[in-house]
Design an enzyme around this catalytic site. Sequence first.
Site, PDB file in Angstrom:
ATOM      1  CG  PHE A 122      -2.389   0.946   1.446  1.00  0.00           C
ATOM      2  CD1 PHE A 122      -2.719   1.509   0.377  1.00  0.00           C
ATOM      3  CD2 PHE A 122      -1.968   2.235   2.177  1.00  0.00           C
ATOM      4  CE1 PHE A 122      -4.087   1.594  -0.069  1.00  0.00           C
ATOM      5  CE2 PHE A 122      -3.198   3.072   1.767  1.00  0.00           C
ATOM      6  CZ  PHE A 122      -3.841   2.379   1.415  1.00  0.00           C
ATOM      7  CG  ASP A 193      -0.420  -2.532   6.575  1.00  0.00           C
ATOM      8  OD1 ASP A 193      -1.252  -3.246   6.765  1.00  0.00           O
ATOM      9  OD2 ASP A 193      -0.595  -1.403   6.299  1.00  0.00           O
ATOM     10  CE1 TYR A 218     -10.171   2.531   6.474  1.00  0.00           C
ATOM     11  CE2 TYR A 218      -9.048   3.437   8.140  1.00  0.00           C
ATOM     12  CZ  TYR A 218      -9.106   2.700   7.134  1.00  0.00           C
ATOM     13  OH  TYR A 218      -8.013   3.209   6.535  1.00  0.00           O
ATOM     14  CE  LYS A 219      -8.131  -0.446   3.704  1.00  0.00           C
ATOM     15  NZ  LYS A 219      -7.882   0.214   4.728  1.00  0.00           N
ATOM     16  NE  ARG A 367     -10.506  -2.262  -3.262  1.00  0.00           N
ATOM     17  CZ  ARG A 367      -9.716  -1.158  -2.513  1.00  0.00           C
ATOM     18  NH1 ARG A 367      -8.758  -2.622  -2.168  1.00  0.00           N
ATOM     19  NH2 ARG A 367     -10.278  -0.751  -1.649  1.00  0.00           N
TER      20      ARG A 367
END
Length: 408
Positions: A122, A193, A218-219, A367
């Site tokens: 990322f 990560d 938050y995912k 996605r």
Amino acid sequence: MTDIAALDRADPLAAKRAEFLIPEGVIYLDGNSLGPLTKGAQARIASAVADEWGEMLIRGWNDAGWFTAPGRVGDRIGALIGAPPGSVTAADNTSINVFKCLSAALAMRPDRKVVLSDSGNFPTDLYIAEGLIAGLGGGHRLKTVAPEEVADALDEDVAVMMLTEVDYRTGRRHDMAGLTRRAHEVGALAMWDLAHSAGAFEVDLTGAGADFAVGCGYKYLNGGPGAPAFLYVRPERQARVRPLISGWMGHEAPFAFDPDYRPLEGIGRMRVGTPPVISLKGLDAALDVFDGVEMAAIRAKSISLSELFIAEVERRCAGHGLRLVSPRDPAVRGSQVSFAHEQGYAAMQALIARGVIGDFRAPDVMRFGFAPLYLSHADVAAAAGVLAEVLDGRLWDRPEYLTRSDVT
């Protein structure tokens, strides 16, 4: 033909959907970017505002457990990622936690100068590494290689191997245990990560031997936009770590107000500033949906959902230029599926307008995330049908879908 109704009738997680607030008529396939609101989090946040902040005022730090919340929430996340109590804290955001963990790791390997990562990492992780290296001025360098070349690139010059387990764009999944073992063989530290891993499938930081890990709340953990992130330090490393940022919440006695810094024992030394209490309360409540659930069951359903989606999309959308960019083998794929299309952005906007919410990543990737606690097989089959309608009718070819928004 797959009996979709039978799959949903046999689903051991079906009852969990009732714990989420998902708008009527929406099929939400973007939990890999932002998890939906849970009913428990909604109630807990309201209570934290009205009953704690509103009534207790500053007494809430003691009476409502605000001060100790980072450790409690950290331990709850730790239970989902194979980390023992006292090895995870909820704090800051992922970028800050990358900085803290990477700076601490580099200090533990002062004779080595290479941070090894891969081209699928990322971008913020790479930006943080670049900024840290520039600030240190110690001759370090960031080396990025193709994901499949990481193992061969590990050598005695590498101080830290810094990887994201699941590629945010394609969903490709690294072999955490194998690469960590290889890093240790050459004397490097392993930092992971878990932003697209935690809450999506089984993670075993202890079994893999990872030294450091970070992730967001938050995912798949559903903690809400900007929810506190988390970080992990292997217990055997904790006595030696000292991040480059030293703040009062990581002090041995923060309310002694000493002029000199003495790090707290254990994972608490990785904290910096005052915790965001309201957000922590929301994240804590959101984690309730995992109570009584085996991560293996989540993973099994994730594979079932994603395999069905791939099959339905390829069956219904043949001839429209869609290309699967996620690994076809679910064993090396996270809990998302990505397809490339030359009009991927506009097609995604057309899908969203029709109640199927995924997202887009440049240059051409659509996605779709699969969060098994609130999705059904009927949902993903219906989503594939809507995608077919969008492509068959070129419904994406409208000005409002072709205009890019700030957030994609």
